[in-house]
Design a protein around this motif. Structure first.
Motif, short mmCIF file in Angstrom:
data_model
loop_
_atom_site.label_atom_id
_atom_site.label_comp_id
_atom_site.label_asym_id
_atom_site.label_seq_id
_atom_site.Cartn_x
_atom_site.Cartn_y
_atom_site.Cartn_z
N GLN A 1 0.84 -1.19 0.00
CA GLN A 1 0.00 0.00 0.00
C GLN A 1 0.87 1.24 0.00
OE1 GLN A 1 -2.66 -0.16 3.32
NE2 GLN A 1 -4.08 -1.53 2.28
N ALA A 2 0.64 2.10 -0.97
CA ALA A 2 1.34 3.38 -1.07
C ALA A 2 0.30 4.50 -0.94
CB ALA A 2 2.08 3.47 -2.40
N ARG A 3 0.75 5.72 -1.01
CA ARG A 3 -0.17 6.86 -0.89
C ARG A 3 -1.23 6.86 -1.98
NH1 ARG A 3 4.29 11.56 0.01
NH2 ARG A 3 5.19 10.67 1.89
N ASP A 4 -0.83 6.51 -3.19
CA ASP A 4 -1.74 6.58 -4.34
C ASP A 4 -2.40 5.25 -4.66
OD1 ASP A 4 -0.75 9.14 -4.42
OD2 ASP A 4 0.60 8.76 -6.09
N GLY A 5 -2.41 4.32 -3.77
CA GLY A 5 -2.97 3.00 -4.04
C GLY A 5 -1.92 1.93 -3.81
N TRP A 6 -1.92 0.91 -4.65
CA TRP A 6 -0.99 -0.19 -4.49
C TRP A 6 0.23 0.00 -5.40
CZ3 TRP A 6 -1.40 -3.96 -0.87
CH2 TRP A 6 -2.63 -4.07 -0.22
N GLN A 7 1.41 -0.25 -4.86
CA GLN A 7 2.68 -0.15 -5.61
C GLN A 7 3.22 -1.56 -5.83
OE1 GLN A 7 4.44 2.65 -6.72
NE2 GLN A 7 5.75 1.12 -7.68
N GLU A 8 3.45 -1.92 -7.08
CA GLU A 8 3.99 -3.24 -7.42
C GLU A 8 5.50 -3.26 -7.20
OE1 GLU A 8 2.26 -5.77 -9.65
OE2 GLU A 8 0.33 -4.83 -9.21
N PHE A 9 6.04 -4.44 -6.85
CA PHE A 9 7.48 -4.57 -6.70
C PHE A 9 7.93 -5.99 -7.06
CE2 PHE A 9 5.92 -6.09 -2.63
CZ PHE A 9 6.73 -7.18 -2.37
N THR A 10 9.19 -6.10 -7.41
CA THR A 10 9.86 -7.38 -7.62
C THR A 10 11.25 -7.24 -7.01
OG1 THR A 10 8.67 -7.75 -9.67
CG2 THR A 10 10.65 -9.05 -9.33
N THR A 11 11.62 -8.19 -6.17
CA THR A 11 12.91 -8.13 -5.51
C THR A 11 13.57 -9.49 -5.52
OG1 THR A 11 14.03 -7.43 -3.50
CG2 THR A 11 11.94 -8.53 -3.21
N ARG B 1 12.03 -12.52 4.75
CA ARG B 1 13.01 -11.47 4.49
C ARG B 1 12.43 -10.36 3.63
NH1 ARG B 1 18.65 -14.90 3.77
NH2 ARG B 1 18.68 -15.59 5.94
N THR B 2 11.52 -10.71 2.73
CA THR B 2 10.87 -9.69 1.91
C THR B 2 9.97 -8.82 2.76
OG1 THR B 2 10.95 -11.15 -0.01
CG2 THR B 2 9.43 -9.31 -0.12
N TYR B 3 9.19 -9.43 3.67
CA TYR B 3 8.37 -8.64 4.59
C TYR B 3 9.25 -7.68 5.38
CZ TYR B 3 3.97 -11.27 4.16
OH TYR B 3 2.79 -11.81 3.72
N ALA B 4 10.38 -8.16 5.89
CA ALA B 4 11.28 -7.33 6.69
C ALA B 4 11.87 -6.19 5.87
CB ALA B 4 12.39 -8.19 7.28
N ASN B 5 12.28 -6.48 4.63
CA ASN B 5 12.89 -5.46 3.78
C ASN B 5 11.90 -4.37 3.40
OD1 ASN B 5 15.38 -6.71 3.81
ND2 ASN B 5 15.03 -7.82 1.90
N ILE B 6 10.70 -4.75 2.98
CA ILE B 6 9.69 -3.77 2.59
C ILE B 6 9.27 -2.94 3.80
CG2 ILE B 6 7.35 -3.45 1.68
CD1 ILE B 6 9.36 -4.26 -0.45
N ARG C 1 12.24 -0.48 4.61
CA ARG C 1 12.46 0.58 3.61
C ARG C 1 11.30 1.55 3.51
NH1 ARG C 1 14.59 -3.21 -1.25
NH2 ARG C 1 16.55 -3.80 -0.29
N HIS C 2 10.07 1.03 3.62
CA HIS C 2 8.90 1.86 3.35
C HIS C 2 8.00 2.08 4.57
CE1 HIS C 2 9.77 1.72 -0.92
NE2 HIS C 2 10.01 0.44 -0.78
N GLY C 3 8.39 1.53 5.72
CA GLY C 3 7.60 1.73 6.93
C GLY C 3 6.24 1.07 6.88
N LYS C 4 6.15 -0.09 6.23
CA LYS C 4 4.88 -0.79 6.08
C LYS C 4 4.82 -1.98 7.02
CE LYS C 4 3.72 1.95 2.86
NZ LYS C 4 2.78 2.99 3.17
N LYS C 5 3.60 -2.28 7.48
CA LYS C 5 3.38 -3.47 8.30
C LYS C 5 3.05 -4.64 7.38
CE LYS C 5 1.87 -0.80 12.16
NZ LYS C 5 1.03 -0.65 13.30
N ARG C 6 3.12 -5.84 7.92
CA ARG C 6 2.87 -7.05 7.11
C ARG C 6 1.47 -7.04 6.49
NH1 ARG C 6 6.20 -11.82 8.55
NH2 ARG C 6 8.00 -10.94 9.58
#
Length: 58
Positions: A11-21, A34-39, A42-47
């Protein structure tokens, strides 16, 4: 350890932001964690604000 590609969205300010890591992990479950922890770091998001999609081994 194996290399995994994790894709999803968060979830971003303008809706959903896609990512690939790319994550180095011993198995698919650890790659997800590890992806949950990284996101979250970096972005201050909860699971609950992160939606993981596909996890594939490289």
């Amino acid at each position: 350890m194996s290399e995994y590609t994790v894709s999803g969205r968060f979830q971003a300010r303008d809706g959903w932001q896609e990512f690939t890591t790319s994550v180095e992990a011993p198995n698919e479950d650890v790659a997800r964690e590890r992806t949950y922890a990284n996101i979250g770091s970096r972005h201050g998001k909860k699971r609950t604000q992160v939606d993981l999609g596909e996890v594939t081994a490289e």
